[in-house]
Design an enzyme around this catalytic site. Structure first.
Site, PDB file in Angstrom:
ATOM      1  N   SER A  37      45.333  41.923  45.186  1.00 33.56           N
ATOM      2  CA  SER A  37      45.747  43.046  44.334  1.00 33.56           C
ATOM      3  C   SER A  37      45.451  44.348  45.063  1.00 33.56           C
ATOM      4  O   SER A  37      44.564  44.399  45.929  1.00 33.56           O
ATOM      5  CB  SER A  37      44.949  43.012  43.029  1.00 33.56           C
ATOM      6  OG  SER A  37      45.136  44.210  42.288  1.00 33.56           O
ATOM      7  N   TYR A  92      37.321  42.255  38.020  1.00 36.69           N
ATOM      8  CA  TYR A  92      38.606  41.813  38.583  1.00 36.69           C
ATOM      9  C   TYR A  92      38.706  42.271  40.039  1.00 36.69           C
ATOM     10  O   TYR A  92      39.045  41.492  40.939  1.00 36.69           O
ATOM     11  CB  TYR A  92      39.725  42.415  37.735  1.00 36.69           C
ATOM     12  CG  TYR A  92      41.129  42.144  38.234  1.00 36.69           C
ATOM     13  CD1 TYR A  92      41.737  40.918  37.998  1.00 36.69           C
ATOM     14  CD2 TYR A  92      41.846  43.122  38.919  1.00 36.69           C
ATOM     15  CE1 TYR A  92      43.039  40.675  38.444  1.00 36.69           C
ATOM     16  CE2 TYR A  92      43.138  42.898  39.361  1.00 36.69           C
ATOM     17  CZ  TYR A  92      43.727  41.673  39.111  1.00 36.69           C
ATOM     18  OH  TYR A  92      45.005  41.427  39.558  1.00 36.69           O
TER      19      TYR A  92
HETATM   20  P1  NAI Z   1      50.726  36.161  34.399  1.00 33.20           P
HETATM   21  O1  NAI Z   1      49.617  36.290  33.409  1.00 33.20           O
HETATM   22  O2  NAI Z   1      52.078  36.623  34.014  1.00 33.20           O
HETATM   23  O3  NAI Z   1      50.788  34.651  34.912  1.00 33.20           O
HETATM   24  C1  NAI Z   1      49.623  34.009  35.357  1.00 33.20           C
HETATM   25  C2  NAI Z   1      49.772  32.507  35.172  1.00 33.20           C
HETATM   26  O4  NAI Z   1      48.557  31.902  35.649  1.00 33.20           O
HETATM   27  C3  NAI Z   1      49.942  32.086  33.711  1.00 33.20           C
HETATM   28  O5  NAI Z   1      51.040  31.213  33.580  1.00 33.20           O
HETATM   29  C4  NAI Z   1      48.619  31.406  33.372  1.00 33.20           C
HETATM   30  O6  NAI Z   1      48.759  30.348  32.429  1.00 33.20           O
HETATM   31  C5  NAI Z   1      48.173  30.893  34.730  1.00 33.20           C
HETATM   32  N1  NAI Z   1      46.725  30.697  34.801  1.00 33.20           N
HETATM   33  C6  NAI Z   1      45.777  31.606  34.451  1.00 33.20           C
HETATM   34  N2  NAI Z   1      44.561  31.057  34.580  1.00 33.20           N
HETATM   35  C7  NAI Z   1      44.733  29.787  35.035  1.00 33.20           C
HETATM   36  C8  NAI Z   1      43.850  28.725  35.359  1.00 33.20           C
HETATM   37  N3  NAI Z   1      42.535  28.858  35.194  1.00 33.20           N
HETATM   38  N4  NAI Z   1      44.376  27.569  35.823  1.00 33.20           N
HETATM   39  C9  NAI Z   1      45.718  27.433  35.942  1.00 33.20           C
HETATM   40  N5  NAI Z   1      46.603  28.388  35.624  1.00 33.20           N
HETATM   41  C10 NAI Z   1      46.122  29.556  35.178  1.00 33.20           C
HETATM   42  O7  NAI Z   1      50.189  36.966  35.697  1.00 33.20           O
HETATM   43  P2  NAI Z   1      50.981  37.649  36.915  1.00 33.20           P
HETATM   44  O8  NAI Z   1      51.175  39.071  36.624  1.00 33.20           O
HETATM   45  O9  NAI Z   1      52.127  36.820  37.308  1.00 33.20           O
HETATM   46  O10 NAI Z   1      49.819  37.585  38.025  1.00 33.20           O
HETATM   47  C11 NAI Z   1      49.722  36.546  38.961  1.00 33.20           C
HETATM   48  C12 NAI Z   1      48.672  36.935  39.986  1.00 33.20           C
HETATM   49  O11 NAI Z   1      48.985  38.208  40.518  1.00 33.20           O
HETATM   50  C13 NAI Z   1      47.252  37.040  39.422  1.00 33.20           C
HETATM   51  O12 NAI Z   1      46.336  36.523  40.378  1.00 33.20           O
HETATM   52  C14 NAI Z   1      47.049  38.536  39.270  1.00 33.20           C
HETATM   53  O13 NAI Z   1      45.693  38.902  39.394  1.00 33.20           O
HETATM   54  C15 NAI Z   1      47.852  39.032  40.464  1.00 33.20           C
HETATM   55  N6  NAI Z   1      48.273  40.412  40.327  1.00 33.20           N
HETATM   56  C16 NAI Z   1      49.078  40.803  39.282  1.00 33.20           C
HETATM   57  C17 NAI Z   1      49.451  42.119  39.164  1.00 33.20           C
HETATM   58  C18 NAI Z   1      50.316  42.618  38.051  1.00 33.20           C
HETATM   59  O14 NAI Z   1      50.410  43.850  37.906  1.00 33.20           O
HETATM   60  N7  NAI Z   1      50.973  41.762  37.284  1.00 33.20           N
HETATM   61  C19 NAI Z   1      48.986  43.131  40.134  1.00 33.20           C
HETATM   62  C20 NAI Z   1      48.173  42.611  41.201  1.00 33.20           C
HETATM   63  C21 NAI Z   1      47.845  41.296  41.274  1.00 33.20           C
END
Ligand code: NAI
Length: 261
Positions: free
Chosen positions: A153, A166
């Site tokens: 991130s 985080y």
């Molecule tokens: P999201 O919340 O839309 O999707 C995340 C997915 O990971 C969900 O389907 C959830 O069920 C799954 N998940 C969460 N914990 C889990 C676990 N313990 N075991 C298995 N699956 C699990 O999130 P998004 O936005 O797609 O983010 C994905 C990655 O990108 C994360 O690591 C987040 O920190 C990172 N990120 C996101 C940003 C944003 O602005 N959306 C910015 C920078 C980084």
């Protein structure tokens, strides 16, 4: 040039590769699954949300024609992760790409965290990535080619009030990736991170609805807009290609200029 040029890649340049993506049921993980499959990879899709994962697997198969194995698990559970790696090799014969994307956040001041809350964020974002590496890298070693990509991130580069824990996990993911790159270089495995800025997904839904955050975005992102999951997915797909063979132990910020000033 020592590798193929990007233009020469064209076509299904990941054909024959097997990619595992955690947190693949939605957001950046799902966009990455679509993008890697469109480039020819077969997929192992992992998420703890079984219903959404089933829908994602069906959608990716229908849209790209590639094979996708969905495995519902929590990346904090080592036995389940180990079993998933064994099932992946059983189904596809190899694993070549691991995208550690599953992540979570709790937004509040550091000293207001309970120990349980601290552990929850650490365990998903950092221990989960460690466990996935522990069980999915050995088949990559056996294949003699691999890509380990962490979704870090912009908060792995800077931080701000309410984002401390985080942010600590994402800084740590960058450090872990540098060490892995050193340990796996001789195995033909490169290890990198991507560091997204603020991306419009379910994860940021509360921020998308917040006028205060929209003002913060306008003040901090040079490009003054949200990023899309597809923009992150395309960068990850490039890093998985042979055109990115000289990139290891490093990180690519893809943040609309948030960390540049
Ligand atoms: P999201 O919340 O839309 O999707 C995340 C997915 O990971 C969900 O389907 C959830 O069920 C799954 N998940 C969460 N914990 C889990 C676990 N313990 N075991 C298995 N699956 C699990 O999130 P998004 O936005 O797609 O983010 C994905 C990655 O990108 C994360 O690591 C987040 O920190 C990172 N990120 C996101 C940003 C944003 O602005 N959306 C910015 C920078 C980084």
């Amino acid at each position: 040039m020592t590798g193929p040029s990007l233009a020469a890649l064209g076509g299904p340049f990941l054909a024959g590769r097997v990619a595992t993506i955690s947190g693949a049921a939605r957001g950046i993980g799902l966009a990455t699954a679509r993008s890697l499959a469109a480039a020819g990879a077969d997929l192992v899709l992992i998420d703890r949300d079984a219903a959404s994962l089933d829908a994602a697997v069906a959608q990716v198969r229908a849209d790209t024609g590639r094979d996708a194995l969905g495995i519902a698990l929590d990346v904090r559970e080592e036995a389940a992760v180990a079993d998933a790696a064994a099932r992946a090799v059983d189904r596809f014969g190899a694993v070549h790409i691991l995208v550690n994307n599953a992540g979570t956040a709790i937004r509040k001041p550091v000293i207001e965290f309970t120990l349980d809350e601290w552990r929850r964020v650490m365990d998903v974002n950092l221990t989960g990535a460690f466990l996935m590496c522990r069980h999915f890298v050995p088949p990559m070693r056996a294949a003699g080619w691999g890509r380990v990509i962490g979704v870090a991130s912009v908060m792995g580069h800077v931080s701000s009030a309410g984002r401390g824990v985080y942010s600590a996990t994402k800084h740590a993911l960058l450090g872990l990736t540098k060490a892995l790159a050193a340990e796996l270089a001789d195995d033909g495995i490169t290890c990198t991170c991507v560091s997204p800025g603020f991306i419009a997904t379910d994860f940021t839904a509360p921020l998308q609805a917040s006028a205060a955050f929209q003002a913060e975005l306008q003040a901090n992102a040079l490009l003054k807009r949200w990023g899309s999951a597809d923009e992150i997915a395309q960068l990850i797909t490039y890093l998985c290609s042979d055109a990115a063979a000289f990139i290891t132990g490093s990180d690519v910020l893809i943040d609309g200029g948030w960390a540049a000033h």
